[in-house]
Scaffold this motif. Sequence first.
Motif, mmCIF file in Angstrom:
data_model
loop_
_atom_site.group_PDB
_atom_site.id
_atom_site.type_symbol
_atom_site.label_atom_id
_atom_site.label_comp_id
_atom_site.label_asym_id
_atom_site.label_seq_id
_atom_site.Cartn_x
_atom_site.Cartn_y
_atom_site.Cartn_z
ATOM 1 N N GLY A 278 0.817 -1.207 0.000
ATOM 2 C CA GLY A 278 0.000 0.000 0.000
ATOM 3 C C GLY A 278 0.847 1.250 0.000
ATOM 4 O O GLY A 278 2.027 1.239 -0.354
ATOM 5 N N LEU A 279 0.248 2.359 0.419
ATOM 6 C CA LEU A 279 0.917 3.651 0.417
ATOM 7 C C LEU A 279 1.300 4.075 1.826
ATOM 8 O O LEU A 279 0.548 3.870 2.775
ATOM 9 N N HIS A 280 2.472 4.695 1.934
ATOM 10 C CA HIS A 280 2.854 5.385 3.158
ATOM 11 C C HIS A 280 2.088 6.697 3.212
ATOM 12 O O HIS A 280 1.612 7.195 2.190
ATOM 13 N N ARG A 281 1.986 7.293 4.376
ATOM 14 C CA ARG A 281 1.228 8.541 4.491
ATOM 15 C C ARG A 281 1.856 9.685 3.716
ATOM 16 O O ARG A 281 1.189 10.687 3.428
ATOM 17 N N ASP A 282 3.149 9.553 3.332
ATOM 18 C CA ASP A 282 3.780 10.594 2.522
ATOM 19 C C ASP A 282 3.589 10.355 1.028
ATOM 20 O O ASP A 282 4.105 11.090 0.195
ATOM 21 N N GLY A 283 2.829 9.315 0.673
ATOM 22 C CA GLY A 283 2.530 9.020 -0.719
ATOM 23 C C GLY A 283 3.466 8.056 -1.395
ATOM 24 O O GLY A 283 3.246 7.678 -2.547
ATOM 25 N N SER A 284 4.528 7.634 -0.727
ATOM 26 C CA SER A 284 5.441 6.654 -1.317
ATOM 27 C C SER A 284 4.818 5.259 -1.269
ATOM 28 O O SER A 284 3.881 5.008 -0.503
ATOM 29 N N LEU A 285 5.352 4.366 -2.089
ATOM 30 C CA LEU A 285 4.837 3.004 -2.179
ATOM 31 C C LEU A 285 5.603 2.111 -1.207
ATOM 32 O O LEU A 285 6.831 2.134 -1.177
ATOM 33 N N VAL A 286 4.894 1.334 -0.417
ATOM 34 C CA VAL A 286 5.512 0.455 0.570
ATOM 35 C C VAL A 286 5.580 -0.962 0.016
ATOM 36 O O VAL A 286 4.575 -1.510 -0.434
ATOM 37 N N LEU A 287 6.787 -1.544 0.040
ATOM 38 C CA LEU A 287 6.994 -2.912 -0.422
ATOM 39 C C LEU A 287 7.391 -3.807 0.747
ATOM 40 O O LEU A 287 8.241 -3.438 1.561
ATOM 41 N N ARG A 288 6.763 -4.973 0.821
ATOM 42 C CA ARG A 288 7.143 -5.994 1.797
ATOM 43 C C ARG A 288 8.109 -6.943 1.101
ATOM 44 O O ARG A 288 7.725 -7.704 0.217
ATOM 45 N N THR A 289 9.385 -6.864 1.483
ATOM 46 C CA THR A 289 10.432 -7.633 0.817
ATOM 47 C C THR A 289 11.011 -8.680 1.770
ATOM 48 O O THR A 289 10.686 -8.717 2.962
ATOM 49 N N ALA A 290 11.917 -9.484 1.233
ATOM 50 C CA ALA A 290 12.562 -10.515 2.052
ATOM 51 C C ALA A 290 13.370 -9.905 3.181
ATOM 52 O O ALA A 290 13.596 -10.544 4.213
ATOM 53 N N SER A 291 13.808 -8.657 3.017
ATOM 54 C CA SER A 291 14.600 -7.994 4.062
ATOM 55 C C SER A 291 13.781 -7.001 4.886
ATOM 56 O O SER A 291 14.350 -6.225 5.646
ATOM 57 N N GLY A 292 12.472 -7.017 4.722
ATOM 58 C CA GLY A 292 11.610 -6.125 5.496
ATOM 59 C C GLY A 292 10.906 -5.105 4.626
ATOM 60 O O GLY A 292 10.959 -5.168 3.389
ATOM 61 N N LEU A 293 10.230 -4.150 5.276
ATOM 62 C CA LEU A 293 9.491 -3.126 4.545
ATOM 63 C C LEU A 293 10.438 -2.082 3.964
ATOM 64 O O LEU A 293 11.360 -1.621 4.639
ATOM 65 N N GLN A 294 10.213 -1.727 2.721
ATOM 66 C CA GLN A 294 10.972 -0.663 2.070
ATOM 67 C C GLN A 294 9.998 0.252 1.341
ATOM 68 O O GLN A 294 8.902 -0.166 0.955
ATOM 69 N N THR A 295 10.406 1.518 1.144
ATOM 70 C CA THR A 295 9.530 2.476 0.473
ATOM 71 C C THR A 295 10.150 2.955 -0.823
ATOM 72 O O THR A 295 11.353 3.218 -0.897
ATOM 73 N N CYS A 296 9.325 3.060 -1.842
ATOM 74 C CA CYS A 296 9.729 3.559 -3.150
ATOM 75 C C CYS A 296 9.097 4.933 -3.325
ATOM 76 O O CYS A 296 7.873 5.076 -3.267
ATOM 77 N N SER A 297 9.940 5.944 -3.534
ATOM 78 C CA SER A 297 9.442 7.319 -3.600
ATOM 79 C C SER A 297 9.260 7.839 -5.009
ATOM 80 O O SER A 297 8.539 8.826 -5.212
ATOM 81 N N SER A 298 9.912 7.212 -5.994
ATOM 82 C CA SER A 298 9.794 7.704 -7.367
ATOM 83 C C SER A 298 10.207 6.610 -8.333
ATOM 84 O O SER A 298 10.777 5.589 -7.934
ATOM 85 N N GLY A 299 9.938 6.842 -9.608
ATOM 86 C CA GLY A 299 10.354 5.898 -10.625
ATOM 87 C C GLY A 299 9.234 4.995 -11.090
ATOM 88 O O GLY A 299 8.097 5.075 -10.630
#
Length: 252
Positions: free
Chosen positions: A220-241
């Motif tokens: 889903g989305l973080h409150r700042d609008g970035s995309l949240v990914l659940r990965t093998a190493s934990g949660l990461q956020t994608c801000s652009s691209g």
Amino acid sequence: MIVSTVRLPSVDSTNTWALNWLRSATDEQLERELPKVVIADQQTAGRGRHGKSWFASDDGLACTLITNASPELLSIAVGVALAEAIEMVAGPTTVHLKWPNDVWMNGCKVAGILIERHGDASHESDAVFAIGIGCNLGKHPELDQISGGVPPTSILNATGRLISKDQLLDTLGLHLLEVIGEVAEQPNDVVQRFENRNVLRGQNVRCMIGGQTVEGVCDGLHRDGSLVLRTASGLQTCSSGEVQQVRSRPLG
């Protein structure tokens, strides 16, 4: 409210025209004429993000809103406003959003958004943006013109209703300004409205984070609008691209 409108019989790109106008506009013009909408009867070289082209039929909507705005959640707000405006004029129907800037109907791309900033990025309060929107109304381009493999559609194909440029623009212009304004008062509400339409949620996706290719399940989305990914190493956020859907496979 929209203060001024420019209608061009033909132009390469409404965003290019808008940015050129901004470079020559005086402070007095900006004060007097913004928010301003630029609409093309025919757009010959529409632009998308990352240098991609936007192919549109002559009966499609190609327009740019020039306005002062905060950069915070701007892309999210514009996507929400466009999706809601399409539903208002073509409903009952459901419009979905693919982060960060694509609008989908029935699993196909119906519209795209390109937001470009004018002026010094260090002056947040004085930010002026050219918000470009391309939407297929009756016809749509052929699949072989589209990069990324997402099939195109139009409002007519998705709903059976033929909506004119002016019909959509009359609703869209005002609604864009309303939702952009709502970000300052109700940011979480605007993010949630995007989330409710998020076609990537729960899907396996690939994107670039910190210069590295990362795959995971969209959470889903973080409150700042970035995309949240659940990965093998934990949660990461994608801000652009760009974000691509990939075939499902177990994490780890």
